[in-house]
Design a protein around this motif. Structure first.
Motif, short mmCIF file in Angstrom:
data_model
loop_
_atom_site.label_atom_id
_atom_site.label_comp_id
_atom_site.label_asym_id
_atom_site.label_seq_id
_atom_site.Cartn_x
_atom_site.Cartn_y
_atom_site.Cartn_z
N LEU A 1 0.81 -1.22 0.00
CA LEU A 1 0.00 0.00 0.00
C LEU A 1 0.84 1.27 0.00
CD1 LEU A 1 -2.75 -1.06 2.55
CD2 LEU A 1 -2.91 -0.97 0.06
N TRP A 2 2.14 1.15 -0.13
CA TRP A 2 3.09 2.27 -0.20
C TRP A 2 3.04 3.15 1.04
CZ3 TRP A 2 6.84 3.33 -3.82
CH2 TRP A 2 6.86 2.46 -4.91
N LYS A 3 2.81 2.53 2.22
CA LYS A 3 2.87 3.31 3.46
C LYS A 3 4.32 3.50 3.89
CE LYS A 3 -1.65 2.10 5.21
NZ LYS A 3 -2.41 1.46 6.28
N ARG A 4 5.18 2.56 3.54
CA ARG A 4 6.61 2.69 3.78
C ARG A 4 7.27 2.94 2.42
NH1 ARG A 4 8.21 -1.83 8.28
NH2 ARG A 4 6.52 -1.37 9.70
N LYS A 5 7.32 4.20 2.05
CA LYS A 5 7.74 4.57 0.70
C LYS A 5 9.19 4.20 0.42
CE LYS A 5 4.44 8.31 0.00
NZ LYS A 5 3.50 7.88 0.96
N LYS A 6 10.08 4.40 1.38
CA LYS A 6 11.49 4.09 1.15
C LYS A 6 11.70 2.60 0.92
CE LYS A 6 13.47 7.96 3.66
NZ LYS A 6 14.33 8.37 4.77
N LEU A 7 11.05 1.77 1.74
CA LEU A 7 11.20 0.33 1.60
C LEU A 7 10.57 -0.16 0.29
CD1 LEU A 7 12.21 -2.24 2.95
CD2 LEU A 7 10.01 -2.41 4.12
N SER A 8 9.41 0.38 -0.06
CA SER A 8 8.77 0.00 -1.32
C SER A 8 9.63 0.40 -2.52
CB SER A 8 7.40 0.66 -1.44
OG SER A 8 6.55 0.24 -0.40
N THR A 9 10.21 1.59 -2.44
CA THR A 9 11.08 2.05 -3.53
C THR A 9 12.32 1.18 -3.64
OG1 THR A 9 10.28 4.30 -3.15
CG2 THR A 9 12.29 4.06 -4.44
N MET A 10 12.92 0.82 -2.51
CA MET A 10 14.11 -0.04 -2.54
C MET A 10 13.79 -1.40 -3.15
SD MET A 10 16.33 0.74 0.92
CE MET A 10 15.59 -0.61 1.73
N VAL B 1 13.38 -0.90 -6.97
CA VAL B 1 14.66 -0.62 -7.61
C VAL B 1 15.52 -1.89 -7.66
CG1 VAL B 1 16.84 0.63 -7.31
CG2 VAL B 1 14.67 1.84 -7.13
N THR B 2 15.55 -2.64 -6.56
CA THR B 2 16.32 -3.88 -6.53
C THR B 2 15.80 -4.89 -7.55
OG1 THR B 2 16.78 -3.55 -4.19
CG2 THR B 2 17.12 -5.76 -5.05
N ALA B 3 14.50 -5.04 -7.61
CA ALA B 3 13.92 -5.97 -8.58
C ALA B 3 14.20 -5.53 -10.02
CB ALA B 3 12.41 -6.09 -8.36
N THR B 4 14.14 -4.22 -10.27
CA THR B 4 14.40 -3.71 -11.61
C THR B 4 15.86 -3.91 -12.01
OG1 THR B 4 12.66 -2.07 -11.32
CG2 THR B 4 14.22 -1.69 -13.10
N VAL B 5 16.77 -3.61 -11.09
CA VAL B 5 18.19 -3.79 -11.37
C VAL B 5 18.50 -5.26 -11.61
CG1 VAL B 5 20.50 -3.65 -10.34
CG2 VAL B 5 18.97 -1.69 -10.23
N THR B 6 17.93 -6.14 -10.80
CA THR B 6 18.15 -7.58 -10.98
C THR B 6 17.61 -8.02 -12.34
OG1 THR B 6 17.96 -7.90 -8.61
CG2 THR B 6 17.74 -9.85 -9.98
N TRP B 7 16.43 -7.55 -12.71
CA TRP B 7 15.86 -7.92 -14.00
C TRP B 7 16.73 -7.42 -15.15
CZ3 TRP B 7 14.06 -4.87 -18.04
CH2 TRP B 7 13.43 -5.56 -19.07
#
Length: 124
Positions: free
Chosen positions: A32-41, A44-50
């Motif tokens: 639900l994007w309540k923890r924006k920093k954790l959701s963003t990390m 970003v990690t999934a995108t970089v891995t992909w």
């Protein structure tokens, strides 16, 4: 004969995702994007891995070995910086791994590996 009005109480319908009694609160906050920093990390990690695995055609083993080298180098630099700055490193003498725990972890990892080998169609 008396007529009494019967009242029925209606309770609100509570779904497990709306309950806040613990459990998957962190997962719910991430989705639900309540923890924006954790959701963003995570994104970003999934995108970089992909990108590394699909676009640049790196192998999973290569990425994991680079990660391990990065972790070892970071620990080495951290300990040397502590010595350079004159600070005491943390006392890890209380850190103890019992034999039972090590055996249980080894059995679990072996079971996962055997399951993945059987899933991929290889024979032992």
């Amino acid at each position: 004969m008396s007529t009494e009005a019967t009242t029925t109480e209606t309770k609100p319908f509570i779904t497990p995702s709306n309950s806040s009694d613990g459990g998957n609160d962190i997962m719910k906050d991430i989705v639900l994007w309540k923890r924006k920093k954790l959701s963003t990390m995570i994104i970003v990690t999934a995108t970089v891995t992909w990108v590394l695995m699909e676009v640049y055609q790196f192998n999973f083993l290569t990425l994991m070995s680079w990660l391990a080298i990065f972790v070892v180098a970071s620990i080495f630099i951290y300990s040397n910086m502590l010595k350079l700055l004159g600070k005491e490193p943390q006392n890890l003498l209380r850190l103890e791994l019992k034999e039972e725990t090590a055996v249980r972890m080894a059995k679990t990892v072996r079971a996962w590996m055997e399951k993945s080998i059987k899933y991929n169609g290889f024979s032992l």
